[in-house]
Design a protein around this motif. Structure first.
Motif, mmCIF file in Angstrom:
data_model
loop_
_atom_site.group_PDB
_atom_site.id
_atom_site.type_symbol
_atom_site.label_atom_id
_atom_site.label_comp_id
_atom_site.label_asym_id
_atom_site.label_seq_id
_atom_site.Cartn_x
_atom_site.Cartn_y
_atom_site.Cartn_z
ATOM 1 N N THR A 41 0.817 -1.221 0.000
ATOM 2 C CA THR A 41 0.000 0.000 0.000
ATOM 3 C C THR A 41 0.850 1.272 0.000
ATOM 4 O O THR A 41 0.336 2.366 -0.234
ATOM 5 N N SER B 105 -0.694 -8.346 -10.577
ATOM 6 C CA SER B 105 -1.208 -7.343 -9.630
ATOM 7 C C SER B 105 -1.678 -8.024 -8.340
ATOM 8 O O SER B 105 -1.629 -7.437 -7.260
ATOM 9 N N GLU B 106 -2.099 -9.275 -8.461
ATOM 10 C CA GLU B 106 -2.463 -10.048 -7.255
ATOM 11 C C GLU B 106 -1.204 -10.534 -6.537
ATOM 12 O O GLU B 106 -1.085 -10.416 -5.311
ATOM 13 N N PHE C 119 -3.828 -6.656 -4.781
ATOM 14 C CA PHE C 119 -5.210 -7.130 -4.678
ATOM 15 C C PHE C 119 -5.211 -8.571 -4.188
ATOM 16 O O PHE C 119 -4.249 -9.304 -4.383
ATOM 17 N N GLU C 120 -6.308 -8.925 -3.588
ATOM 18 C CA GLU C 120 -6.488 -10.294 -3.098
ATOM 19 C C GLU C 120 -6.434 -11.251 -4.294
ATOM 20 O O GLU C 120 -6.848 -10.887 -5.391
ATOM 21 N N LYS D 185 -8.884 -11.417 -7.387
ATOM 22 C CA LYS D 185 -9.646 -10.160 -7.505
ATOM 23 C C LYS D 185 -8.993 -9.174 -8.479
ATOM 24 O O LYS D 185 -9.454 -8.035 -8.600
ATOM 25 N N GLY D 186 -7.926 -9.609 -9.123
ATOM 26 C CA GLY D 186 -7.214 -8.694 -10.026
ATOM 27 C C GLY D 186 -8.074 -8.229 -11.202
ATOM 28 O O GLY D 186 -7.981 -7.080 -11.642
ATOM 29 N N ALA E 251 -10.532 -5.699 -10.021
ATOM 30 C CA ALA E 251 -9.853 -4.437 -9.691
ATOM 31 C C ALA E 251 -9.689 -3.565 -10.932
ATOM 32 O O ALA E 251 -9.968 -2.361 -10.899
ATOM 33 N N LEU F 286 -9.578 0.520 -10.337
ATOM 34 C CA LEU F 286 -8.650 0.685 -9.214
ATOM 35 C C LEU F 286 -7.206 0.856 -9.671
ATOM 36 O O LEU F 286 -6.365 1.331 -8.916
ATOM 37 N N THR F 287 -6.926 0.450 -10.916
ATOM 38 C CA THR F 287 -5.550 0.536 -11.417
ATOM 39 C C THR F 287 -5.406 1.654 -12.449
ATOM 40 O O THR F 287 -4.381 1.751 -13.123
#
Lengths: 348, 383, 129
Positions: free
Chosen positions: B272, B291-292, B297-298, B301-302, B305, B310-311
């Motif tokens: 973060t 990205s996961e 991200f979880e 969930k990529g 996202a 979100l990206t």
């Protein structure tokens, strides 16, 4: 007594219908389907050839025989479509099945009778006491020139037979070969498609040689045609084997079981061998089988088999020939077929 | 180990550079980097290149580039780690400066892919030649199998994959060095020519020519030159099995997980804390998986996202591939890892123009080779 | 010319010969000199079972030049009954019907040709059963 201890067939899944080919060349499909009794034929996948077909058939034969592949002393593949002009086909097969390296391997070629030739030599070597088991295979991915009559028949498939002395499923009682120089069909070195003598392939070639071998076999064995349960002849089309059988004194009922050609096409070196495999799939102990192959050039190999009690044990150990013929078909259009059979000119 | 700083960067435009040879491309990038850094000399150079032998028939690239860059007799080394060649080139230069062996090192990367070689075949040499490539599998094919598995396991959708391409083209349209300076719509990506199901042409990074170079220096050199202090706060690398099929899971890339763990630890930060990240989006699915695996991200969930923005550069909490990524900026294989560092460097120096992420302080570059058999991660921080 | 390189892999490509770590039981295909699980260096030779299931797959619409006349090509990762995973083509299949989890069997097929005049290279392909 020496005979077959294990057998197996293999047919590719792809098919093309005769009417699709006829339509492509503006020919009358009725003449082909009704006249030559050819409805459809097998087509090898782009990744299949005489070697891969032989391997599958041989694996099925070993599954039935349940023998140690290491005990097979000879492997012969008869074909007119060996993938290499120079390099044996059987070496790949033995390495795939775990046979050898103490094994005799050879490629045979005698147009459509190379398979029965391989069977004959395998049988002879076991009979001579040279080895415990020997395998003879007939397989082809034969090509007919586009638009030629052979395009309706030339197909792909094969069958393998392991000869031995113990647990024989079909004894070989008699054999006879009949050969002469008769140039009815040929392919010169470096040519892609074979040539043939048209109607000359009939009477002077196919009929003369099969009848020559057939009569000699009947005389030698003193068995009458009616005493056989089954008969199988080389099947260049649907009509010829029925006709030659009739002339030798066999009935439609005797021939029908091994008469795979209307939906298989002519598997060349694999033709009468696959027919024999289909017969063995359903034969009962005591049945007599009459078989005569034909190879252009020309010659015929004849065999008389007597099925033993062992047959019922092995029949279900591997896929049956009719199952290969009837199930899981994938139909091709002419374009796909032309691509599969490399009939389209490409940039190298 | 000493602190290491990036003080200059240069790259060519990425694309089909018909008029330029592999030498022209590298020298152009190298000269720009040296000029940008304002250094009078370099102590050594590294050049990352995946397959110059297959692409243009030239190996021994270290010597070739030192010669044409006019820096003989400095030590010059070619580094190869498939598509991670650039990132590994940077890492070698970093280690050389950090160790004290050199003070000023050029880390570059280059690839010339359009000279007529069978590109699919050349790229495939980064997979297992005998047990993957022999069977006909291609790189799009390997990532497509990852995509199928990810979709099967997590319900990732075709639309989510396409959303990666849409976002990266939107960013790349703002990048003057990008190969594809245009936006694409979701429909265009979904309807693009099928390459390896479920991936279409617009899910794949392009075949590109290009070069990129950066200058890494010690703290003393950086201060003397009065450069903004952009420090390399983590350099990590990890490996995984060469063949995709040998891995316990096809939906996570072990080398990325391992390299990320090491990088965060070395930098003393959490995911973060990262303000922007360049990830190796050779295919859309790669960005989602990575990205996961980087912990943004979880797991699983990529896709969601990227679909939720979100990206995104605008409004995304974790902007990914502000440069346009490999997808839009282009992917001259050996140059890619360096070009990622350049994007992070420009963002941290406030020189990213229309792509500028506000208040960017920490940036990350994740570069990988093959189907993830190599991964190299760098984190840069501006003081 | 790939003759020597091809020939070296024949035991694996034709007969699925592998090795099994004596200390931890991990199976390597192709055989390895060092066990990736436990670093053991003693192995027994084993032959893999030729049936398994499809774990993931793709349909190649674009292939390297030497495969380009065969597209679409179905390629997948198969987990054999021994737990070993391999990459292989899936032959004789309507590519639109493939599904993760399908049962497959390996057969010997021609995989590639070394140009027009070079050797023919064989190996395993999966067929759906």
């Amino acid at each position: 007594m020496v005979g077959i201890v294990g057998y197996g067939a293999y047919l590719p899944r792809y098919r093309i219908k005769a009417e699709v080919i006829a339509k492509q060349w503006g020919s009358d499909p009725v003449a082909i389907v009704r006249g030559l009794q050819l409805n459809e034929k097998t087509v090898p996948g782009m990744d299949e050839d005489t070697i891969t077909i032989s391997v599958e058939a041989a694996k099925n034969a070993v599954r039935r025989a349940q023998i140690n592949p290491q005990e097979i002393g000879a492997v012969y593949i008869g074909s007119e479509s060996h993938p290499y002009a120079v390099k044996p086909s059987g070496t790949i097969l033995i390495d795939a099945l775990g046979i050898g390296p103490d094994v005799h391997v050879a490629s045979y070629e005698f147009a459509c009778k190379a398979g029965s030739e391989a069977m004959f030599v395998a049988y002879s070597l076991v009979k001579a006491g040279e080895m415990k088991y020997a395998m003879g295979i007939g397989a082809d991915t034969s090509q007919g020139a586009p638009g030629d009559a052979l395009e309706y028949s030339a197909s792909a498939g094969g069958a393998a037979f392991i000869m031995g002395k113990e647990k024989v499923v079909a004894e070989i009682l008699f054999t006879h070969s009949y050969t002469s120089d008769t140039p009815d069909f040929w392919r010169r070195e470096g040519e892609y498609y074979p040539r043939h003598g048209g109607r000359f392939t009939g009477e002077p070639a196919y009929f003369r040689h099969i009848i020559g071998a057939g009569i000699a076999l009947l005389e030698k064995s003193k068995i009458s045609p009616k005493d056989f349960k089954y008969a199988v002849f080389h099947m260049p089309n649907g009509k010829f084997p029925m006709e030659v059988g009739k002339r030798l004194g066999f009935t439609k009922e005797q021939i029908e079981t091994g008469w795979l050609v209307p939906y298989m096409g002519n598997t060349y070196s694999g033709s009468s061998p696959t027919g024999l495999a289909a017969i063995l799939d359903v034969a009962k102990p005591g049945d007599l089988i009459f078989m005569v192959s034909f190879g252009s050039g020309a010659g015929s190999d004849g065999f008389i088999f007597r099925v033993t009690d062992e047959i019922t044990k092995v029949q279900d150990r591997a896929v049956k020939t009719r199952e290969l013929l009837d199930n899981n078909k994938i139909y091709l259009n002419y374009g796909e077929y032309a691509k599969f059979r490399r009939k389209i000119k490409l940039n190298e | 180990m000493r602190d290491v700083f990036v003080i200059g960067a240069g790259m060519t435009k990425f694309g089909e550079l018909w008029e330029k040879s592999i030498k022209d491309i590298f020298v152009e990038a190298g000269l720009k980097a040296i000029e940008d850094a304002g250094v009078g000399y370099i102590d050594s150079l590294y050049v990352g290149a995946m397959s110059s032998g297959l692409f243009v028939g030239q190996e021994h690239l270290g010597a070739v580039m030192a010669d044409y860059l006019g820096v003989n007799p400095v030590p010059a080394t070619r580094v190869e780690s498939a598509c991670a060649s650039g990132g590994v080139s940077f890492r070698q230069a970093y280690l050389e400066v950090a160790s004290g062996a050199s003070d000023i090192v050029l880390a570059g990367g280059v690839e010339k892919m359009t000279d007529g070689a069978d590109v699919t075949d050349a790229l495939a040499t980064a997979a297992d030649q005998e047990y993957e490539v022999y069977h006909g599998v291609t790189f799009p094919g390997l990532y497509a199998m990852i995509a199928k598995a990810h979709m099967h396991q997590y319900g990732t959708t075709r639309q989510q994959l396409a959303a990666v391409a849409v976002k990266n083209h939107r960013n790349g349209a703002k990048n003057p060095n990008a190969q594809f300076r245009f936006e694409v719509t979701l429909e265009q990506v979904l309807n693009s020519t099928r390459v390896a199901d479920p991936l279409g042409l617009l899910d794949c990074s392009p075949v590109s020519d290009g070069g990129a170079a950066v200058i890494l220096v010690s703290a003393e050199v950086a201060r003397n030159l009065k450069k903004p202090l952009i420090r390399v706060i983590a350099s990590s690398q990890a490996s995984d099995t060469i063949a995709l099929h040998s891995r316990p899971s096809f939906t996570t890339i072990g080398s990325v997980v391992k390299a990320a763990e090491k990088a965060y630890k070395m930098a003393g930060i959490k995911p973060t804390d990262v303000n922007l990240c360049e990830v190796h989006d050779c295919f859309t699915i790669a960005e989602i998986v990575v990205s996961e695996d980087l912990g943004f991200f979880e797991k699983g969930k990529g896709g969601e996202a990227v679909e939720k923005g979100l990206t995104a550069l605008e409004g995304g909490k974790m902007p990914i591939n502000t440069s346009g990524g490999l997808k839009s900026k282009g992917h001259p294989v050996g140059a890619t890892g360096i070009a990622q560092i350049i994007e992070v460097y420009e963002q941290l120096s406030g020189k990213a123009g229309a792509r500028q992420v506000k208040n960017a302080r920490i940036g990350m570059a994740q570069n990988m080779g093959g189907s993830g058999a190599s991964c190299v991660i760098h984190i840069l921080e501006v003081k | 010319m790939i003759t020597a390189r091809y020939h070296r892999e024949v035991p694996q490509r034709f007969r699925l010969e592998a090795n099994k770590c004596v200390s931890c039981g991990h199976i390597n295909f192709p055989p390895r000199l060092v066990c990736p699980k436990c670093k053991g260096q003693k192995f027994d030779n084993v032959v893999l079972k030729d049936e398994g299931k499809l774990l993931t797959y793709t349909i190649l619409r674009v292939a390297a030049d030497r495969f380009s006349k065969e597209t679409p090509i179905a390629v997948g990762i198969v987990e054999l009954e021994d737990g070993v995973k391999i990459t292989t083509q899936i032959a004789d299949v309507d590519v639109d019907t493939l599904q993760i989890g399908q049962k497959v069997k390996l057969v010997l097929r021609k995989i590639q040709e070394d140009g027009k005049a070079g050797i023919l290279c064989y190996g395993y392909k999966a067929v759906v059963i």
